[in-house]
Design an enzyme around this catalytic site. Structure first.
Site, PDB file in Angstrom:
ATOM      1  N   GLU A 145      -7.880  -0.701   1.682  1.00  0.00           N
ATOM      2  CA  GLU A 145      -8.067  -2.057   2.220  1.00  0.00           C
ATOM      3  C   GLU A 145      -8.884  -2.018   3.506  1.00  0.00           C
ATOM      4  OE1 GLU A 145      -3.913  -3.061   1.914  1.00  0.00           O
ATOM      5  OE2 GLU A 145      -4.204  -3.094  -0.260  1.00  0.00           O
ATOM      6  N   GLU A 200      -5.273   6.984  -4.245  1.00  0.00           N
ATOM      7  CA  GLU A 200      -4.946   5.592  -4.573  1.00  0.00           C
ATOM      8  C   GLU A 200      -6.148   4.952  -5.263  1.00  0.00           C
ATOM      9  OE1 GLU A 200      -1.577   4.010  -1.960  1.00  0.00           O
ATOM     10  OE2 GLU A 200      -3.417   3.701  -0.842  1.00  0.00           O
ATOM     11  N   GLY A 232       3.289   0.418  -1.780  1.00  0.00           N
ATOM     12  CA  GLY A 232       2.988  -0.822  -1.057  1.00  0.00           C
ATOM     13  C   GLY A 232       4.042  -1.876  -1.333  1.00  0.00           C
ATOM     14  N   GLY A 233       3.743  -2.776  -2.272  1.00  0.00           N
ATOM     15  CA  GLY A 233       4.623  -3.921  -2.549  1.00  0.00           C
ATOM     16  C   GLY A 233       6.090  -3.558  -2.720  1.00  0.00           C
ATOM     17  N   SER A 235       0.555   0.381  -7.273  1.00  0.00           N
ATOM     18  CA  SER A 235       1.550  -0.278  -8.127  1.00  0.00           C
ATOM     19  C   SER A 235       2.693   0.651  -8.543  1.00  0.00           C
ATOM     20  CB  SER A 235       0.882  -0.917  -9.349  1.00  0.00           C
ATOM     21  OG  SER A 235      -0.031  -1.920  -8.936  1.00  0.00           O
ATOM     22  N   ASN A 270       4.117   1.601   2.665  1.00  0.00           N
ATOM     23  CA  ASN A 270       3.066   0.931   3.447  1.00  0.00           C
ATOM     24  C   ASN A 270       3.357  -0.564   3.410  1.00  0.00           C
ATOM     25  OD1 ASN A 270       0.754  -0.135   4.505  1.00  0.00           O
ATOM     26  ND2 ASN A 270      -0.609   0.588   2.858  1.00  0.00           N
ATOM     27  N   TRP A 271       3.851  -1.073   4.520  1.00  0.00           N
ATOM     28  CA  TRP A 271       4.266  -2.481   4.556  1.00  0.00           C
ATOM     29  C   TRP A 271       3.082  -3.430   4.693  1.00  0.00           C
ATOM     30  CZ3 TRP A 271       9.135  -2.300   8.315  1.00  0.00           C
ATOM     31  CH2 TRP A 271      10.123  -1.500   7.720  1.00  0.00           C
ATOM     32  N   LYS A 272       1.915  -2.904   4.977  1.00  0.00           N
ATOM     33  CA  LYS A 272       0.701  -3.723   5.134  1.00  0.00           C
ATOM     34  C   LYS A 272       0.973  -4.858   6.141  1.00  0.00           C
ATOM     35  CE  LYS A 272      -0.690  -2.200   0.624  1.00  0.00           C
ATOM     36  NZ  LYS A 272      -1.498  -2.396  -0.579  1.00  0.00           N
ATOM     37  N   GLY A 305      -1.845  -3.073  -5.864  1.00  0.00           N
ATOM     38  CA  GLY A 305      -1.428  -4.465  -5.811  1.00  0.00           C
ATOM     39  C   GLY A 305      -1.797  -5.266  -7.055  1.00  0.00           C
ATOM     40  N   HIS A 322      -7.252   3.878   4.388  1.00  0.00           N
ATOM     41  CA  HIS A 322      -6.663   3.114   3.285  1.00  0.00           C
ATOM     42  C   HIS A 322      -7.756   2.247   2.658  1.00  0.00           C
ATOM     43  CE1 HIS A 322      -4.423   0.110   1.069  1.00  0.00           C
ATOM     44  NE2 HIS A 322      -3.474   1.026   0.981  1.00  0.00           N
TER      45      HIS A 322
END
Ligand code: PGA
Length: 253
Positions: free
Chosen positions: A99, A169, A236-237, A215, A9-11, A175, A97
């Site tokens: 966010e 999640e 993600g990151g 994470s 997930n590149w956000k 994150g 998601h």
């Protein structure tokens, strides 16, 4: 058997050049396993979907959207429909998601409409569920996950739900560098699988893939993947660094 699934997930990251470069590296260096031994997908920002899908078209790496709107077309300024996502080469769409739930304010009902629209439009939704830190501390994890699942999948038959992937999640692990321990994650994955068996049937519950996200890094991926009910990882990151994402893909095989 459930095939492992690693999704990135590149956000709200990358740009027109770096999105394509990242996609190309992932495709070329995962070609020995992607599609065959492990399902791999990346979820770029909407605006780069088409370019990334083109860059990946000869590979077995799939493309997903980070969100979707539930109407098919019309006066919905700023929104993107399932048919538009299909048109530019998407296979998957994230729905709910954390966010979007907690920053944008998406409700369970909206998430439910998005999951239904994704399935109706021929996409494979990845429904994200998970509790806030305060909810975990108040021992409400199972309650929150139950609500996200029951409301997120409301009104959908077992046949429809069979194309959905669930991503657990925990919000406190996204994150933050804090990962759920493999045991903590496994407990919730086991709970989700049993709940799906109650809501639908045992076969669907055994076949559906449940990913862990929060994470995930190359150095914790193996312990997480070693758990019985963790079928893959939503990253993600670490999915923004080709080396890290490729290492996670290899761990998941
Ligand atoms: P993270 O994000 O790996 O950066 O924690 C995971 C996600 O939000 O899907």
């Amino acid at each position: 058997m459930r095939k492992p699934f690693v999704a990135g997930n590149w956000k709200m990251n990358t740009d027109s050049n770096s999105s394509v470069e990242l996609a190309e590296r992932i495709a070329s260096e995962s070609a020995d396993v992607a599609g065959r031994d492990v399902t791999v997908a990346v979820c770029p920002p909407f605006i780069y979907l088409q370019a990334v899908a083109k860059a990946l078209s000869a590979s077995s790496v799939g493309v997903g959207a980070q969100d979707i709107y539930y109407e098919s077309k019309g006066a919905f300024t700023g929104e993107i429909s399932a048919s538009m996502l299909k048109d530019v080469g998407c296979t998957y769409c994230l729905c709910g998601h954390s966010e979007r739930r907690h920053i944008i304010g998406e409700t369970d009902d909206l998430v439910n409409k998005k999951v239904a629209a994704g399935i109706g439009g021929g996409l494979l939704p990845i429904l994200c569920v998970g509790e806030l830190r305060a909810e975990r501390e108040a021992s409400q994890t199972n309650e929150v996950v139950t609500r996200h699942l029951k409301k997120g999948l409301a009104g959908l038959s077992a046949e429809k739900v069979s194309v959905v992937t669930i991503a657990y999640e925990p919000v406190w692990a996204i994150g933050t560098g804090l990962t759920a321990t493999p045991q903590q994650a496994q407990e919730v994955h086991d709970f989700i699988r049993k709940l799906l068996a109650e809501m639908y049937d045992g076969q669907l519950a055994e076949e559906i893939r449940i990913l862990y996200g929060g994470s995930v890094k190359p150095d914790n991926a193996a312990d997480l993947m070693g758990q019985r009910d963790i079928d893959g990882l939503l990253v993600g990151g670490a999915s923004l660094k080709a080396d890290d994402f490729l290492a996670i893909i290899q761990v998941a095989v």
